[in-house]
Design a protein around this motif. Structure first.
Motif, mmCIF file in Angstrom:
data_model
loop_
_atom_site.group_PDB
_atom_site.id
_atom_site.type_symbol
_atom_site.label_atom_id
_atom_site.label_comp_id
_atom_site.label_asym_id
_atom_site.label_seq_id
_atom_site.Cartn_x
_atom_site.Cartn_y
_atom_site.Cartn_z
ATOM 1 N N VAL A 54 -11.058 18.323 48.811
ATOM 2 C CA VAL A 54 -12.170 19.168 48.359
ATOM 3 C C VAL A 54 -12.301 18.979 46.852
ATOM 4 C CG1 VAL A 54 -13.050 21.513 48.131
ATOM 5 C CG2 VAL A 54 -11.864 20.826 50.226
ATOM 6 N N HIS A 55 -13.482 18.604 46.424
ATOM 7 C CA HIS A 55 -13.713 18.258 45.019
ATOM 8 C C HIS A 55 -14.726 19.208 44.405
ATOM 9 C CE1 HIS A 55 -11.930 14.261 46.035
ATOM 10 N NE2 HIS A 55 -12.447 14.566 47.208
ATOM 11 N N VAL A 56 -14.652 19.356 43.081
ATOM 12 C CA VAL A 56 -15.622 20.180 42.371
ATOM 13 C C VAL A 56 -16.342 19.284 41.367
ATOM 14 C CG1 VAL A 56 -15.978 22.216 40.932
ATOM 15 C CG2 VAL A 56 -14.116 22.186 42.616
ATOM 16 N N ALA A 57 -17.673 19.402 41.332
ATOM 17 C CA ALA A 57 -18.458 18.574 40.412
ATOM 18 C C ALA A 57 -19.376 19.467 39.592
ATOM 19 C CB ALA A 57 -19.278 17.557 41.193
ATOM 20 N N SER A 58 -19.534 19.129 38.319
ATOM 21 C CA SER A 58 -20.411 19.938 37.475
ATOM 22 C C SER A 58 -21.642 19.160 37.017
ATOM 23 C CB SER A 58 -19.631 20.488 36.274
ATOM 24 O OG SER A 58 -18.998 19.437 35.603
ATOM 25 N N SER A 59 -21.804 17.953 37.555
ATOM 26 C CA SER A 59 -23.015 17.197 37.230
ATOM 27 C C SER A 59 -23.277 16.186 38.341
ATOM 28 C CB SER A 59 -22.835 16.444 35.903
ATOM 29 O OG SER A 59 -21.874 15.423 36.074
ATOM 30 N N THR A 60 -24.503 15.691 38.383
ATOM 31 C CA THR A 60 -24.841 14.669 39.372
ATOM 32 C C THR A 60 -23.975 13.431 39.178
ATOM 33 O OG1 THR A 60 -27.087 15.485 39.547
ATOM 34 C CG2 THR A 60 -26.712 13.227 40.252
ATOM 35 N N ALA A 61 -23.729 13.081 37.909
ATOM 36 C CA ALA A 61 -22.905 11.896 37.637
ATOM 37 C C ALA A 61 -21.515 12.063 38.250
ATOM 38 C CB ALA A 61 -22.801 11.663 36.131
ATOM 39 N N GLN A 62 -20.972 13.283 38.136
ATOM 40 C CA GLN A 62 -19.640 13.524 38.712
ATOM 41 C C GLN A 62 -19.681 13.424 40.238
ATOM 42 O OE1 GLN A 62 -17.644 17.113 37.552
ATOM 43 N NE2 GLN A 62 -17.313 16.384 35.464
ATOM 44 N N VAL A 63 -20.729 13.956 40.828
ATOM 45 C CA VAL A 63 -20.872 13.864 42.288
ATOM 46 C C VAL A 63 -20.827 12.396 42.711
ATOM 47 C CG1 VAL A 63 -22.499 14.147 44.205
ATOM 48 C CG2 VAL A 63 -22.129 16.032 42.600
ATOM 49 N N ILE A 64 -21.598 11.585 42.008
ATOM 50 C CA ILE A 64 -21.683 10.171 42.383
ATOM 51 C C ILE A 64 -20.336 9.467 42.165
ATOM 52 C CG2 ILE A 64 -22.821 7.963 41.822
ATOM 53 C CD1 ILE A 64 -24.484 10.011 43.523
ATOM 54 N N ASN A 65 -19.633 9.835 41.097
ATOM 55 C CA ASN A 65 -18.294 9.262 40.877
ATOM 56 C C ASN A 65 -17.372 9.573 42.046
ATOM 57 O OD1 ASN A 65 -18.838 8.079 38.461
ATOM 58 N ND2 ASN A 65 -18.014 9.760 37.209
ATOM 59 N N ILE A 66 -17.428 10.817 42.499
ATOM 60 C CA ILE A 66 -16.551 11.214 43.606
ATOM 61 C C ILE A 66 -16.938 10.459 44.880
ATOM 62 C CG2 ILE A 66 -15.834 13.159 45.066
ATOM 63 C CD1 ILE A 66 -16.426 14.955 42.537
ATOM 64 N N VAL A 67 -18.235 10.350 45.141
ATOM 65 C CA VAL A 67 -18.687 9.619 46.334
ATOM 66 C C VAL A 67 -18.220 8.163 46.267
ATOM 67 C CG1 VAL A 67 -20.724 8.756 47.570
ATOM 68 C CG2 VAL A 67 -20.658 11.137 46.812
ATOM 69 N N THR A 68 -18.305 7.570 45.084
ATOM 70 C CA THR A 68 -17.865 6.185 44.915
ATOM 71 C C THR A 68 -16.368 6.050 45.201
ATOM 72 O OG1 THR A 68 -19.549 5.953 43.218
ATOM 73 C CG2 THR A 68 -17.893 4.217 43.322
ATOM 74 N N GLU A 69 -15.586 7.007 44.681
ATOM 75 C CA GLU A 69 -14.141 6.980 44.936
ATOM 76 C C GLU A 69 -13.853 7.083 46.435
ATOM 77 O OE1 GLU A 69 -12.043 10.020 42.702
ATOM 78 O OE2 GLU A 69 -12.931 9.214 40.855
ATOM 79 N N ILE A 70 -14.616 7.927 47.111
ATOM 80 C CA ILE A 70 -14.416 8.107 48.556
ATOM 81 C C ILE A 70 -14.697 6.793 49.286
ATOM 82 C CG2 ILE A 70 -15.354 9.241 50.620
ATOM 83 C CD1 ILE A 70 -15.848 11.715 48.681
#
Lengths: 316, 243
Positions: free
Chosen positions: A282-298
């Motif tokens: 479970v991840h927490v993101a505070s910006s769209t850029a962070q969301v995309i970083n997490i998706v990329t890592e996944i």
């Protein structure tokens, strides 16, 4: 990467209904031994055949059970009627069935399909409150556009609020969007999304796990959330209250072993959001850029296992 | 690979497993009076073992497995049990196959070193319990563990295809084993334990000195009264729990 080469196939009107489809429907309408749909679907997948399971419930007596014959008759009539109405029925055993849904224990036994089924559809759920703030709607749209730019399908539930914002932004950006709805495929809920649902069916995909004319019920939305969690590689909860349906999707995703991304707003605003952050993936993101970083890592993590295994095998 | 501790070496595997399946898989619990000493199923009444394990023990005593290890519970009707069904699908169901691979290898790599230490005799050979129902084909678990399992693979053939639920050394055929053999019997699920323990008896009859069992998932039917106790036990993922 999405593989757009495998299109769904529509059965021609002349073709007789498949024996597997008949057996599956007969199982679901008669529910032998009070089995749940979930138990029946698991049994069908384990056997690799609905017919095998249907036959296993036949009594050994010489006189066939009229109720069983009637169930097959009814299945025949239903399949015929659905074809007449141009409704596409796909069973869990069909090649066209989205195979990632077979990973979750709430795998629906069938789907009604409007639009294009794509195998290996890399999709991410963007979901949240029906009564969303304008900031929440902006975040949903921003995330949806960023996913489209990465060639990721935007998955949502066609509800008002966050869902609608995500679908609309994905379409505006020229991307693929998939809607998994909480009613039958012929229904529109909310009514105001009628046009949007038709557009998604034309340009993307609408899926329903319910009988074609089923109205919305309080049970159908959580069931739909389970399927959304299963269809995507991750669930992003954009904005949610203490009791919104997005909370259910987040919990189900954890139970499916699928990653969850919460916006910092969800974590600040809800007790369940804070508690969920202690769960794995479970991840927490505070910006769209962070969301995309997490998706990329996944995505990268999913690709890393074979390399890890061969390194270990060589080290043995 | 020069990392001193096995855990360190396998850390990426363990982390991946916890990340991808920690939301629905739990470590098994070995707690006297709460779970069966042999098979980790929840028990009541102050016994040391569940009824089936006790009965097997009464009948076969020390010929049964010397050591048993279980990686997780597969609870019927939930994602954990569903994963144990789906990993065997043909063509393979990607995520379930991946999770069972992670589970089996984590268990195999971490537990074998531990097993070698506590038993005093390193594992010399391994075998995956063959299916006793229907077609004889290569077991998907066999393909997963083969590159990593310790020692030689023992060729085993079932003598029945009727899905027998008896515990019986005669259910399998195995060649004579060298002296001082330590056999690791591996299976994906344990319901009554009859298949795995039967193969333990077969190995014993073939001359094995020590026989250990490694099971991916202890099958749990949540309708059994005993298993209500499972809810009373706090199930937490503890990645470094050992045999």
């Amino acid at each position: 990467m999405n593989d757009h080469s495998t299109r769904s196939y529509a059965l021609s009107m002349q073709e007789p209904p498949s024996a597997e489809h008949l057996a599956l429907l007969a199982l679901l309408t008669t529910r032998p031994e009070d089995s749940t749909w979930q138990q029946l679907t698991t049994g069908v997948l384990n056997a690799g055949s609905a017919q095998t399971v249907w036959d296993s419930y036949a009594s050994p007596e010489l006189i066939p059970d009229p109720a069983r014959a009637a169930a097959v008759e009814r299945a025949h009539a239903d399949l015929h009627a659905w074809r007449q109405r141009d409704l596409t029925f796909v069973s869990v055993l069909d090649h066209a069935y989205p195979r990632q849904l077979r990973d979750i224990h709430q795998v629906p036994p069938f789907l009604f399909v409007a639009g294009e089924l794509v195998q290996n559809d890399t999709a991410v759920s963007v979901v949240g409150s029906r009564k969303a703030s304008s900031r929440g709607l902006d975040i949903a749209a921003s995330i949806a556009r960023a996913l489209v730019q990465r060639n990721i399908t935007v998955l949502s539930g066609l509800a008002a609020g966050i869902d609608t914002a995500a679908h609309v932004a994905a379409l505006d950006e020229g991307g693929r969007t998939v809607a998994i709805i909480g009613t039958g495929i012929t229904q529109y809920y909310p009514k105001t999304n009628r046009q949007l649902q038709d557009t998604i069916a034309n340009k993307g995909l609408v899926l329903s796990q319910f009988w074609p004319d089923a109205p919305p019920t309080r049970y159908s939305f959580p069931m739909r959330n389970a399927v959304m969690s299963g269809y995507g590689i991750a669930s992003i909860i954009v904005e949610a209250s203490e009791h919104s349906g997005a909370r259910i999707q987040a919990r189900l995703a954890v139970e499916h072993g699928r990653p969850v991304i919460l916006t910092d707003g969800v974590v600040e605003a809800t007790v369940w959001g804070r508690e969920l952050t202690h769960q794995p993936d479970v991840h927490v993101a505070s910006s769209t850029a962070q969301v995309i970083n997490i998706v990329t890592e996944i995505e990268q993590r999913r690709a890393a296992l074979p390399g890890l295994l061969s390194a270990l095998a060589m080290a043995k | 690979m020069t990392s001193p501790s096995p855990r360190g070496r396998y850390e990426p595997l363990v982390n991946l497993l916890v990340t991808e399946a920690g939301g629905y898989l739990n470590n098994t619990i070995l707690e006297p009076g709460i779970t069966c000493r042999t098979c980790r199923t929840p028990i009541t009444g102050g016994w040391l073992r569940c009824y089936p394990c006790n009965e097997q023990l009464r009948q076969f005593s020390s010929r049964l497995a010397d050591y048993t290890a279980f990686l997780t519970y597969a609870i019927e009707g939930t994602q954990s049990a569903f994963t144990m069904y789906r990993y065997k699908d043909q063509p393979p169901s990607e995520t379930p196959h991946r999770i069972v691979t992670l589970l089996a290898l984590t268990g195999l790599l971490l537990h074998t070193e531990c097993l070698n230490r506590i038993s005093g005799i390193p594992v010399t050979a391994w075998v995956v319990v063959p299916t006793l129902r229907g077609r004889a084909s290569t077991h998907p678990l066999r393909n997963i563990v083969a590159p990593f399992a310790p020692g030689q693979e023992i060729p085993v053939t079932p003598t029945t295809t009727t899905g027998s639920r008896n515990t019986d050394a005669g259910l399998f055929r195995m060649p004579r084993l060298p002296s001082a053999s330590h056999v690791l019997v591996i299976d994906d699920t344990w319901a009554s334990g009859s298949h795995a323990q039967s193969l333990v008896l077969t190995a014993r009859a073939a001359g094995a000195e020590l026989v250990s069992v490694l099971i991916v998932a202890r099958w749990i039917k949540p309708t059994f009264a005993d298993n209500k106790r499972l809810a009373l036990v706090t199930l937490l993922w503890v990645p470094d729990q050992r045999v």
